[in-house]
Design a protein around this motif. Structure first.
Motif, PDB file in Angstrom:
ATOM      1  N   ARG A   1       0.697  -0.882  -0.270  1.00  0.00           N
ATOM      2  CA  ARG A   1       0.169  -0.051  -0.378  1.00  0.00           C
ATOM      3  C   ARG A   1       0.728   1.284   0.031  1.00  0.00           C
ATOM      4  N   GLU A   2       0.155   2.467  -0.593  1.00  0.00           N
ATOM      5  CA  GLU A   2       0.584   3.444  -0.890  1.00  0.00           C
ATOM      6  C   GLU A   2       0.038   4.482   0.341  1.00  0.00           C
ATOM      7  N   ILE A   3       1.970   5.325   0.650  1.00  0.00           N
ATOM      8  CA  ILE A   3       1.243   5.905   2.677  1.00  0.00           C
ATOM      9  C   ILE A   3       1.699   7.346   2.224  1.00  0.00           C
ATOM     10  N   SER A   4       1.111   8.560   3.003  1.00  0.00           N
ATOM     11  CA  SER A   4       1.568   9.091   2.908  1.00  0.00           C
ATOM     12  C   SER A   4       2.879  10.023   3.872  1.00  0.00           C
ATOM     13  N   GLY A   5       3.625  10.852   3.936  1.00  0.00           N
ATOM     14  CA  GLY A   5       4.390  10.692   5.306  1.00  0.00           C
ATOM     15  C   GLY A   5       3.767  10.580   6.513  1.00  0.00           C
ATOM     16  N   ASN A   6       2.774  11.710   6.363  1.00  0.00           N
ATOM     17  CA  ASN A   6       1.493  12.024   7.425  1.00  0.00           C
ATOM     18  C   ASN A   6       0.949  10.643   8.216  1.00  0.00           C
ATOM     19  N   GLN A   7       0.691   9.633   7.599  1.00  0.00           N
ATOM     20  CA  GLN A   7       0.364   8.981   8.032  1.00  0.00           C
ATOM     21  C   GLN A   7       1.803   7.546   8.171  1.00  0.00           C
ATOM     22  N   TYR A   8       2.836   7.849   8.016  1.00  0.00           N
ATOM     23  CA  TYR A   8       3.946   7.453   9.189  1.00  0.00           C
ATOM     24  C   TYR A   8       4.090   7.083   9.847  1.00  0.00           C
ATOM     25  N   VAL A   9       3.972   7.395  11.461  1.00  0.00           N
ATOM     26  CA  VAL A   9       3.590   7.783  12.303  1.00  0.00           C
ATOM     27  C   VAL A   9       2.420   6.475  12.508  1.00  0.00           C
TER      28      VAL A   9
END
Length: 241
Positions: free
Chosen positions: A93-101
């Motif tokens: 799945r692709e996530i963005s930086g603000n979803q990292y945590v």
């Protein structure tokens, strides 16, 4: 005539000496015993119930049943958790930086998480994504995610890509930074699988490091070439003599 089934001390003495036959059990007690035996022989109803049905019907069971139900409920709960894990994953799945945590650092307890930081302009990153996509399907109990590096880390150098981090319970358990650590530009699917298995993120069925086979072939080739050169050199010296 005295009733032989009457509850008297004299009748009890006569029964002890075998003069009177044993006292007959009342019919209702016999029926009760039969019903009890039949009930014990039946399969416990909770063995076919879902967790929700167990919750609704728990008042209908006795103390002995409740002990068994607690064991059975825990077993069903563990099965449900295992199934839930498998249902959640199974893809890259692709996530963005603000979803990292949320998706990586604070991921579900005891779940292995593999994250690939990449740039689509780097061919090696595309190759790693291709391999991770296949591995995600093969190992659905492990969470596989990818993120464009700029959304997570600003000014990250291209020399450090691809970057693969392996997390569990918020801790980095493994990392592969750059082309060489990730396996080189000719990285094979089985080689990446072995790398991730060595960290513990997946349970591979590979019996040995596939990279070792390549190294063994190269060493053997070099050794044979050396022997061939030594042989030619020896023949050349003999010809000179």
């Amino acid at each position: 005539m005295q009733d032989p089934n009457e509850d008297t001390e004299w009748n009890d003495i006569l029964r002890d000496f075998g003069i009177l036959p044993p006292k007959e059990e009342p019919q209702d007690e016999i029926e009760e015993m039969v019903l009890r035996l039949q009930k014990e022989a039946l399969v416990k109803p909770y063995e076919k119930m879902t967790l929700a049905q167990l919750k609704e019907a728990e008042d209908e069971f006795d103390d002995e049943d409740m002990q068994a139900i607690e064991i059975y409920r825990e077993k069903r709960l563990q099965e449900w958790k295992a199934l839930k894990k498998k249902q959640n994953f199974g893809e890259l799945r692709e996530i963005s930086g603000n979803q990292y945590v949320k998706e990586v650092t604070n991921a579900e307890e005891d779940v292995w998480v593999i994250i690939h930081l990449y740039r689509s302009s780097i061919p090696m990153c595309l190759l790693v994504n291709q391999h991770l996509n296949l591995l995600a399907r093969k190992f659905p109990e492990t969470k596989f995610v990818k993120a464009i590096v700029n959304s997570c880390i600003q000014h990250y150098h291209d020399n450090c890509l691809p970057t693969i981090f392996v997390y569990k319970n918020g801790q980095i358990e493994g990392k592969f930074i750059g082309i060489m650590e990730c396996g080189g530009i000719n990285l094979k699917l089985e080689e990446l699988e072995w790398k991730l298995a060595e960290v513990g993120a997946i349970q591979t069925d590979l019996e040995e490091n596939p990279k070792k086979c390549i190294v063994d072939v190269m060493v053997s080739s070099i050794r044979n070439t050396s022997i061939y050169d030594d042989s030619n050199s020896s023949n050349s010296d003999n010809d000179t003599l």
